[in-house]
Write a protein that holds these residues in place. Structure first.
Motif, short mmCIF file in Angstrom:
data_model
loop_
_atom_site.label_atom_id
_atom_site.label_comp_id
_atom_site.label_asym_id
_atom_site.label_seq_id
_atom_site.Cartn_x
_atom_site.Cartn_y
_atom_site.Cartn_z
N PHE A 1 5.42 -20.19 13.91
CA PHE A 1 5.76 -18.78 13.63
C PHE A 1 7.20 -18.67 13.15
O PHE A 1 7.49 -17.93 12.20
CB PHE A 1 5.56 -17.95 14.89
N ALA A 2 8.11 -19.41 13.78
CA ALA A 2 9.52 -19.39 13.38
C ALA A 2 9.68 -19.97 11.98
O ALA A 2 10.49 -19.50 11.18
CB ALA A 2 10.36 -20.18 14.38
N ASN B 1 1.72 -11.49 18.38
CA ASN B 1 2.30 -12.44 19.32
C ASN B 1 1.55 -13.77 19.20
O ASN B 1 0.42 -13.89 19.65
CB ASN B 1 2.18 -11.90 20.75
N PRO B 2 2.17 -14.79 18.59
CA PRO B 2 1.47 -16.06 18.37
C PRO B 2 1.02 -16.74 19.66
O PRO B 2 0.02 -17.43 19.68
CB PRO B 2 2.49 -16.90 17.60
N ARG B 3 1.75 -16.53 20.75
CA ARG B 3 1.38 -17.13 22.02
C ARG B 3 0.05 -16.55 22.52
O ARG B 3 -0.83 -17.28 22.99
CB ARG B 3 2.47 -16.90 23.07
N GLU C 1 4.64 -21.04 18.48
CA GLU C 1 5.94 -20.38 18.29
C GLU C 1 6.79 -21.11 17.26
O GLU C 1 7.51 -20.48 16.48
CB GLU C 1 6.68 -20.29 19.62
N THR C 2 6.70 -22.44 17.26
CA THR C 2 7.45 -23.23 16.28
C THR C 2 6.99 -22.91 14.87
O THR C 2 7.80 -22.69 13.96
CB THR C 2 7.28 -24.74 16.55
N ARG D 1 1.09 -23.03 22.96
CA ARG D 1 1.96 -21.87 22.75
C ARG D 1 3.27 -22.29 22.08
O ARG D 1 3.75 -21.61 21.16
CB ARG D 1 2.26 -21.21 24.09
N GLU D 2 3.86 -23.38 22.55
CA GLU D 2 5.11 -23.85 21.97
C GLU D 2 4.93 -24.23 20.51
O GLU D 2 5.77 -23.92 19.65
CB GLU D 2 5.64 -25.05 22.77
N ALA E 1 1.57 -14.50 12.39
CA ALA E 1 1.27 -14.69 13.81
C ALA E 1 -0.10 -15.32 13.99
O ALA E 1 -0.29 -16.22 14.82
CB ALA E 1 1.35 -13.36 14.55
#
Length: 225
Positions: free
Chosen positions: A174-175, A143-145, A171-172, A167-168, A27
């Motif tokens: 992090f996935a 929470n990466p965001r 999240e990318t 944020r996007e 994260a």
């Protein structure tokens, strides 16, 4: 274009590899990388200079603009990360690189609150409160965001934040860093005494050359003497 994309991908991998070596959670890595993505226009190039268009390949370089992964600068002719980073390189006897820029960021954030800490002055420069908040997010938040926001607001302090894009991107990443779904692993292709790790499939793992499922072992009657 393909060469450029591969170069950017390699740069990004280099960033992530070094952040992993510093012991950060997925994260935390994602939150940092999401910011770097936006700051560099996706190039992840530690020599990236700020451009008017935001296109990393553009020649319209902003005079006195940002530089590097985090776009270090001295805003409005005041002392800022550009000057502090150069001081850090001299202090640590490092050369400018992807790893050095990441280390500057992390050493500043992780510095102790005691003036005896070799990197305390950098933490103090940006505001000990700001460094402390980001440190807490990096060490405890999953929470990466939210981690991305903390870095944007308290380290980057960008005039135009583009927080959604950061944020996007976080999240990318992090996935991408999350362990793959292991439900597709065939338990019969693994063995208890195999070399390497056994992936957890939620099912019993058979012994090598076993001809029946392990759950049936209990159904086999004992031999009578």
């Amino acid at each position: 274009k393909e060469t450029g994309r591969q170069e950017y991908k390699n740069n990004k991998t280099r960033v992530i590899t070094h952040l992993k070596s510093r012991g950060l959670s997925n994260a935390a890595i994602a939150g940092i990388v999401g910011n770097i993505d936006v700051e560099t226009g996706g190039s992840f190039d530690y020599t990236q200079k700020q451009t008017k268009s935001g296109n990393p390949r553009s020649s319209d370089i902003v005079k006195g603009g940002g530089y590097g992964l985090f776009q270090f600068d001295d805003p409005k002719n005041k002392t800022g990360h550009e000057t502090w980073y150069k001081e850090y390189l001299k202090q640590t006897d490092k050369e400018d690189s992807t790893e050095s820029q990441l280390d500057y960021f992390l050493d500043m954030i992780m510095a102790g609150e005691d003036s005896k800490d070799p990197f305390y002055k950098y933490s103090s420069n940006m505001g000990a409160g700001n460094a402390g908040v980001i440190k807490a997010y990096l060490q405890t938040n999953q929470n990466p965001r939210q981690i991305s926001d903390a870095i944007t607001d308290r380290f980057e302090k960008a005039s135009i934040k583009h927080s959604d894009r950061r944020r996007e991107a976080a999240e990318t990443v992090f996935a991408e860093l999350k362990p793959s779904d292991r439900m597709d692993v065939d338990p019969n292709a693994q063995y208890i005494n195999q070399s390497g790790n056994i992936l957890d499939t939620g099912k019993n793992i058979p012994m090598k050359d076993e001809k029946f499922p392990m759950e049936r072992v209990q159904d086999i009657p004992e031999e009578k003497s």
